[in-house]
Design an enzyme around this catalytic site. Structure first.
Site, PDB file in Angstrom:
ATOM      1  N   SER A 154       1.786  -9.822  -0.820  1.00 22.64           N
ATOM      2  CA  SER A 154       1.432  -8.404  -0.726  1.00 22.64           C
ATOM      3  C   SER A 154       1.783  -7.752   0.613  1.00 22.64           C
ATOM      4  CB  SER A 154      -0.065  -8.222  -1.012  1.00 22.64           C
ATOM      5  OG  SER A 154      -0.844  -9.028  -0.155  1.00 22.64           O
ATOM      6  N   GLU A 170     -10.049   7.282   3.563  1.00 18.48           N
ATOM      7  CA  GLU A 170     -10.973   6.464   4.346  1.00 18.48           C
ATOM      8  C   GLU A 170     -10.333   5.098   4.492  1.00 18.48           C
ATOM      9  OE1 GLU A 170     -11.361   3.970   1.371  1.00 18.48           O
ATOM     10  OE2 GLU A 170     -11.587   6.083   0.935  1.00 18.48           O
ATOM     11  N   LYS A 183       0.806  -1.232   0.000  1.00 22.54           N
ATOM     12  CA  LYS A 183       0.000   0.000   0.000  1.00 22.54           C
ATOM     13  C   LYS A 183       0.834   1.276   0.000  1.00 22.54           C
ATOM     14  CE  LYS A 183      -4.468  -1.511   1.684  1.00 22.54           C
ATOM     15  NZ  LYS A 183      -4.316  -2.938   2.048  1.00 22.54           N
TER      16      LYS A 183
END
Ligand SMILES: *Cc1c(COP(=O)(O)O)cnc(C)c1O
Length: 390
Positions: free
Chosen positions: A373, A109, A87
């Site tokens: 990931s 968010e 991310k």
């Protein structure tokens, strides 16, 4: 980068009110302006290298390969990035874009909290004001991530409307964005949302696939047969897949969360079980929340929609989408920990579970790359609380 109308076949688009359209147009113009700009690219690469720790290794998982007993398994180690997952790639890219646009206030968010942490991290780094909207229910469920965000200087705003989870947090963030667009940038966390977000996120996550392509050519002197990645909104998967999109011999497999079972009514397998519809301002395969309880053991995968590009890949059969249950993901979580000394994120464990299954059916000269990931440190408390037998 070539101009793009925002539609992947019938998917994507921008189904938003007029005032939001204007704000998104400004974002689109600036994205095209900077994405190929030499200074912007240099700055992005600098932070990728010296802050995130790129490039991430492509690791030959020899013991996992032996265990599966078939194809060779490589892991793309996004778990080794700063903050422990992919991310951060997107968060840095979008924050640098915000800076170029002269916006010093970032909003985001978050449901599980991981995107909130990545956003709070880059805001600390770039000295930006950070507000994270989070459903009040999620604030309670994810108290460690809330604490982390606050530690990094972010203002976490609990949203109490409706079910007080992700959907309500998205609504609040959009409302704030429209009202404060003159100084505010909405940093979106996955390859979803109205155009141009899906291509912005894909662009910044494509570093995963670009590196993997170069690395496998160095190690094996050929392209892989399969790429596997877990799919929540679809950002780590599209980041791995997209740089291989013209390599027709490379097969893409996206792994969705089958939760308690694909027919149990408790899962988040949007592509496997959903129908095309509009949510959160774009069209994609989406689950009807009246029929399905959005659930996965991996908090980062429980989203009722999926990126528009994946929806399109499914229809044109460029990618195949499969699903893995909570139990299978948990088994893979233990297996990778014991075999390779790598504790994967529960999200990534979905990809591992399917990768083991697939490898076992293939001959030894085939090559699979699984995107790892993220790392599993964030999941340790959850696993402990489940009182699991090791
Ligand atoms: C958030 C998250 C995901 C799911 O998001 P995508 O946008 O589908 O990549 C997967 N793995 C990890 C470790 C995450 O934190």
């Amino acid at each position: 980068m070539k101009r793009f109308n925002g539609y992947f076949g019938e998917y994507g688009g921008s189904y938003v009110p007029e005032d939001l359209k204007e704000v998104l147009k400004e974002l689109e113009e600036n994205f095209y302006k900077y994405v190929d700009d030499k200074d912007f690219k240099e700055e992005l690469n600098y932070y990728f290298k010296d802050y995130v720790g790129r490039e991430s290794p492509l690791y030959y998982a020899e013991k996992l390969t032996k265990y599966a007993g078939g194809a060779k398994i490589y892991l793309k180690r996004e778990d080794l990035n700063h903050t422990g997952a992919h991310k951060i790639n997107n968060a840095i890219g979008q924050a640098l874009l915000a800076k170029r646009m002269g916006k010093n206030r970032i909003i985001a968010e978050t449901g599980a909290g991981q995107h909130g942490v990545a956003t709070a991290t880059v805001c600390a780094l770039f000295d930006m004001d950070c507000t994270v909207y989070m459903g009040a229910v999620d604030v309670k469920r994810q108290e460690h991530n809330v604490f982390r965000m606050e530690l990094l200087g972010a203002n976490v705003v609990p949203v109490r409307e409706g079910n007080a989870t992700l959907k309500e947090a998205v609504d609040k963030a959009l409302e704030d964005f429209v009202k404060n667009a003159h100084n505010t940038f909405y940093l979106l966390g996955s390859a979803v949302g109205p155009h141009p977000y899906p291509i912005i996120v894909r662009e910044f996550q494509s570093i995963i696939g670009k590196e993997a392509r170069k690395q496998i050519l160095e190690k094996e002197n050929r392209l892989p047969d399969y790429l596997i990645a877990c799919v929540g909104g679809g950002s780590n998967a599209i980041g791995l897949f997209h740089p291989f999109v013209n390599d027709k011999e490379v097969k893409f497999i996206g792994v969705e969360p089958a939760g308690k079972g694909i027919d149990s009514g408790y899962h988040a397998a949007s592509i496997s079980k959903g129908k095309p519809d509009i949510i959160h301002g774009f069209k994609c395969y989406t689950l009807d929340e009246k029929e399905t309880n959005i659930h996965s053991i991996a908090a980062g995968l429980d989203y009722p929609g999926v990126g528009p590009e994946h929806s399109y890949y499914k229809d044109i059969k460029r990618a195949e989408y499969v699903s893995v249950t909570d139990k299978e993901a948990l088994d893979a979580f233990y297996k990778l920990s014991k075999l390779e000394g790598i504790i994967p994120a529960l999200e990534s464990a979905h990809g591992i579970a399917y990768g083991i299954k697939l490898a076992s059916t293939l001959p030894k000269d085939k090559i699979i790359i699984i995107n790892l990931s993220g790392r599993g440190d964030k999941d340790i408390n959850q696993i402990m609380d489940m009182g699991n037998i090791i």
